[in-house]
Design a protein around this motif. Structure first.
Motif, short mmCIF file in Angstrom:
data_model
loop_
_atom_site.label_atom_id
_atom_site.label_comp_id
_atom_site.label_asym_id
_atom_site.label_seq_id
_atom_site.Cartn_x
_atom_site.Cartn_y
_atom_site.Cartn_z
N SER A 157 0.59 -1.50 -0.05
CA SER A 157 -0.08 0.19 -0.03
C SER A 157 0.85 1.36 0.10
N SER A 158 0.36 2.56 -0.48
CA SER A 158 0.90 3.65 -0.03
C SER A 158 0.26 3.93 1.27
N ASN A 159 1.02 3.83 2.34
CA ASN A 159 0.69 4.09 3.70
C ASN A 159 0.03 5.49 3.69
N VAL A 160 0.89 6.57 3.25
CA VAL A 160 0.48 7.76 3.27
C VAL A 160 -0.96 8.13 2.75
N ASP A 161 -1.27 7.56 1.68
CA ASP A 161 -2.52 7.76 1.07
C ASP A 161 -3.52 7.02 1.94
N ALA A 162 -3.42 5.74 2.43
CA ALA A 162 -4.16 5.16 3.57
C ALA A 162 -4.53 6.03 4.66
N GLY A 163 -3.43 6.72 4.94
CA GLY A 163 -3.62 7.80 6.10
C GLY A 163 -4.59 8.85 5.87
N LYS A 164 -4.55 9.24 4.71
CA LYS A 164 -5.27 10.56 4.06
C LYS A 164 -6.90 9.89 4.08
N GLN A 165 -6.89 8.51 3.56
CA GLN A 165 -8.39 8.04 3.61
C GLN A 165 -9.13 8.18 5.12
N ALA A 166 -8.19 7.71 5.84
CA ALA A 166 -8.73 7.86 7.32
C ALA A 166 -9.14 9.11 7.75
N ALA A 167 -8.30 10.02 7.27
CA ALA A 167 -8.68 11.52 7.50
C ALA A 167 -10.13 11.94 7.13
N GLU A 168 -10.19 11.05 5.71
CA GLU A 168 -11.57 11.52 5.10
C GLU A 168 -12.78 10.83 5.95
N ILE A 169 -12.34 9.70 6.47
CA ILE A 169 -13.64 9.30 7.45
C ILE A 169 -13.83 9.73 8.51
N ALA A 170 -12.73 10.33 9.23
CA ALA A 170 -13.13 11.28 10.50
C ALA A 170 -13.69 12.41 10.24
N LYS A 171 -13.36 13.19 9.04
CA LYS A 171 -13.87 14.66 8.55
C LYS A 171 -15.46 14.43 8.35
N LYS A 172 -15.68 13.20 7.80
CA LYS A 172 -17.25 12.80 7.68
C LYS A 172 -18.02 12.44 8.32
N ALA A 173 -17.30 11.91 9.46
CA ALA A 173 -18.10 11.38 10.66
C ALA A 173 -18.17 12.53 11.93
N MET A 174 -17.15 13.41 12.08
CA MET A 174 -17.02 14.65 12.74
C MET A 174 -17.19 15.89 12.08
N PRO A 175 -18.01 16.50 11.56
CA PRO A 175 -18.11 17.70 10.73
C PRO A 175 -17.78 19.07 11.76
N ASP A 176 -17.79 18.66 13.22
CA ASP A 176 -17.78 19.82 13.86
C ASP A 176 -16.36 19.93 14.77
N GLY A 177 -15.59 18.94 14.26
CA GLY A 177 -14.23 18.60 14.85
C GLY A 177 -14.33 17.60 15.91
N GLY A 178 -12.93 17.65 16.76
CA GLY A 178 -12.84 16.60 17.74
C GLY A 178 -11.21 16.42 17.99
N LYS A 179 -11.17 15.63 19.12
CA LYS A 179 -9.60 15.20 19.33
C LYS A 179 -9.73 13.63 19.33
N CYS A 180 -8.61 13.44 18.56
CA CYS A 180 -8.40 11.96 18.21
C CYS A 180 -7.11 11.53 18.97
N LEU A 181 -7.06 10.16 19.28
CA LEU A 181 -6.01 9.25 19.78
C LEU A 181 -5.89 8.17 18.92
N GLY A 182 -4.66 7.91 18.41
CA GLY A 182 -4.24 6.82 17.58
C GLY A 182 -3.70 5.76 18.40
N PHE A 183 -3.92 4.40 17.90
CA PHE A 183 -3.17 3.25 18.49
C PHE A 183 -2.38 2.48 17.29
#
Length: 320
Positions: free
Chosen positions: A132-158
């Motif tokens: 995979s392009s792991n950078v692209d995969a990370g950007k896709q994860a960001a797209e999921i977060a933006k769609k799910a949290m349009p008002d913003g938020g604090k995230c923790l990664g594991f």
């Protein structure tokens, strides 16, 4: 008459033994190619299926998938050293920590054909990376977060291995994708592919960081451990969960709506295409090796409406 029959039986047995020994010798004469993973995880079951499919198309080779005893640079290196000593002709590896393994990986590359997958080691003498392009995969994860949290938020990664390129690149890709939004990735916690520790990291975070509204599981087993910790704490559905990969718990969470979506890779294709690529390379055919040494297998987002179709495709790949 009995003497003649005994003689015939002995001759027949000798012939069978001779044929058996000949078959074993022929099998031993076949070059072996090995796919070495970074640790025990169900994520690699799809790669096992890919190796199996490639074996059916490469009868002149022995193909193997190897798990290190634990996720450790030293143990993975020892496993590869043992494979080289046994005469393996090519190794494809997901390096535990490429940045600290340059000398060890270059040693392997000097003794056999070395390819990387999942977590690249571009600073080494590896022939090529397929994954995979792991950078692209990370950007896709960001797209999921933006769609799910349009008002913003604090995230923790594991994540399992903080030092591995796949982890660093996914994290960086997600940060890049979140730039300019009200969503912040405040920290990422590693567990060294220790599943009990992975769950405890989440449990500890629930106590220490009550203002966190989002959790990201960067490795295949991290999202299931997030799911379990939230379930046990009665907080499923209260915290946005962004997943990676296709563990059944992750897919179940996506389908029920407690996991926003997950970014999936294609380890089946890494193994299937990778083993065929190594075999061709060893025969002198280098046409499949791009100039930059990178063969990228795209990642994709699986949301609630995609789960059933995706699960069916996984079953088909596994021959079920």
């Amino acid at each position: 008459m009995k003497s003649v029959m005994r003689t015939a039986s002995v001759a027949a047995a000798a012939l069978l033994l001779g044929l058996s020994a000949s078959a074993i010798a022929r099998a031993q004469d076949k070059p072996t190619l090995a796919f070495v993973v970074n640790g025990a995880s169900d994520f690699w079951k799809a790669a096992e299926a890919g190796v199996k499919k490639a074996q059916g198309e490469l009868p002149d080779y022995n193909l193997e998938l190897k798990y290190p005893e634990q996720s450790s640079v030293a143990i993975q290196q020892r496993l590869m050293d043992d494979l080289v000593t046994a005469g393996v002709k090519g190794i494809m590896v997901s390096a535990v920590d490429p940045k600290t393994s340059t000398d060890g990986l270059n040693k392997i590359a000097s003794e056999t054909a070395l390819f990387t997958t999942d977590s690249d080691a571009p600073q080494t003498k590896r022939v090529a990376y397929i994954g995979s392009s792991n950078v692209d995969a990370g950007k896709q994860a960001a797209e999921i977060a933006k769609k799910a949290m349009p008002d913003g938020g604090k995230c923790l990664g594991f994540v399992g291995l903080l030092g591995a390129d796949n982890a660093k690149e996914r994290i960086q890709g997600m940060k890049d994708g979140l730039a300019g939004t009200k969503i912040e990735l405040v920290d990422v916690r590693g567990d060294d592919i220790d599943q009990a520790r992975a769950k405890k990291n989440v449990e500890d975070a629930l106590v220490a960081s009550p203002d966190v509204t989002c959790m990201i599981g960067f490795y295949s087993y991290n999202t299931p451990r997030i799911y379990e910790a939230l379930r046990d704490a009665g907080k499923l559905g209260q915290i946005t969960v962004v997943g990676f990969d296709d563990d059944p718990i992750t897919l179940g969470g996506v389908k029920e709506g407690t996991v926003a979506a997950t970014v999936v890779q294609q380890p089946f294709e890494w193994a299937y295409q990778g083993m065929k690529l190594m075999a061709a390379y060893l025969k002198g055919d280098k046409s499949g090796i791009p100039a930059d040494g990178l063969i990228i297998i795209p990642t994709k987002i699986i949301g609630k409406d995609d789960v059933d179709g995706y699960a069916a495709s996984l079953a088909a790949m596994a021959g079920k």
